[in-house]
Design an enzyme around this catalytic site. Structure first.
Site, short mmCIF file in Angstrom:
data_model
loop_
_atom_site.label_atom_id
_atom_site.label_comp_id
_atom_site.label_asym_id
_atom_site.label_seq_id
_atom_site.Cartn_x
_atom_site.Cartn_y
_atom_site.Cartn_z
N CYS A 55 0.82 -1.20 0.00
CA CYS A 55 0.00 0.00 0.00
C CYS A 55 0.87 1.27 0.00
CB CYS A 55 -0.99 -0.07 1.16
SG CYS A 55 -2.34 1.11 1.06
N LYS B 257 -11.69 7.89 -6.69
CA LYS B 257 -11.18 6.79 -5.88
C LYS B 257 -11.29 5.49 -6.66
CE LYS B 257 -11.76 4.61 -1.38
NZ LYS B 257 -12.52 4.62 -0.12
N SER C 131 -8.26 -0.01 -3.11
CA SER C 131 -8.93 1.09 -2.41
C SER C 131 -7.92 2.21 -2.26
CB SER C 131 -9.45 0.64 -1.05
OG SER C 131 -10.08 1.71 -0.39
N HIS D 232 -4.51 -5.15 -2.49
CA HIS D 232 -4.76 -5.74 -1.17
C HIS D 232 -5.24 -7.18 -1.17
CE1 HIS D 232 -4.03 -1.93 0.81
NE2 HIS D 232 -4.70 -1.37 -0.17
N GLU E 109 -4.45 -9.07 1.06
CA GLU E 109 -4.63 -9.36 2.49
C GLU E 109 -6.00 -8.98 3.03
OE1 GLU E 109 -3.55 -5.02 2.68
OE2 GLU E 109 -3.08 -6.68 1.35
N ARG F 123 -19.13 2.49 5.93
CA ARG F 123 -18.62 3.60 6.74
C ARG F 123 -18.75 4.91 5.99
NH1 ARG F 123 -12.56 3.67 6.48
NH2 ARG F 123 -13.15 4.75 4.57
#
Length: 172
Positions: free
Chosen positions: A9, A30, A57, A100, A102, A114
């Site tokens: 990241c 994004k 992300s 990602h 992970e 969120r």
């Protein structure tokens, strides 16, 4: 010889800039979802399918043109929508991953809900994470399609630490 490194990241963005002066670039929107990546054959990606969906992300990216003339590094995972995702440094044995593998099954969903609840500072619409919820419908449970390829990637990384970059066992 360097023992190797795996940066993820923001750490990948910083380390690739530190070692190779590859800058990060802001994206217009994004990049958020599970994006298909083409896989370049390499020991890090053994048993990872030729095309693999990986969670993304972020608001930044690497650009292909920044890699031109950089013979010590190679793009191993790349998406037409989000650009390079994994870069391997042949000389230093460093892997730089900005996406990602992970992530748990619910990580992107948690981030989405969120943001829906909190809104954005500019009031812009929160987009459903691309290709994450079946049919892009947040009422459907996501599928953990990246789990096995991610486990292979991290297992392969450990094997590269135990063996030289050429795949030979160390100290034997």
């Amino acid at each position: 010889m360097d023992a190797g490194m795996l940066s993820l990241c923001w750490g990948a963005m910083a380390s690739l800039y530190h070692f190779h002066k590859i800058p990060k670039h802001l994206t217009m929107n994004k990049q958020f979802g599970v994006y298909e990546h083409a896989v370049t054959p390499h020991p890090l990606l053994q048993a990872v399918p030729d095309q693999v969906g990986i969670p993304v992300s972020r608001h930044t990216t690497w650009k292909y043109e920044d890699f031109e003339g950089k013979d010590d590094i190679e793009i191993l995972l790349a998406s037409p929508e989000t650009g390079p995702g994994l870069v391997w440094d042949h000389k230093l044995r460093h892997a730089h991953m900005i996406n990602h593998f992970e992530y748990d099954l619910d990580t992107l969903g948690g981030e989405y809900w969120r943001d829906v609840k909190a809104g954005t500072p500019t009031g812009e619409k929160i987009h459903v994470p691309y290709n994450y919820f079946p049919g892009d419908n947040p009422q459907h449970a996501p599928l953990h399609t990246w789990k096995a390829p991610g486990q292979n990637f991290y297992s392969n990384w450990v094997q590269l630490l135990l063996r030289g970059g050429d795949g030979r066992a160390r100290g034997r």
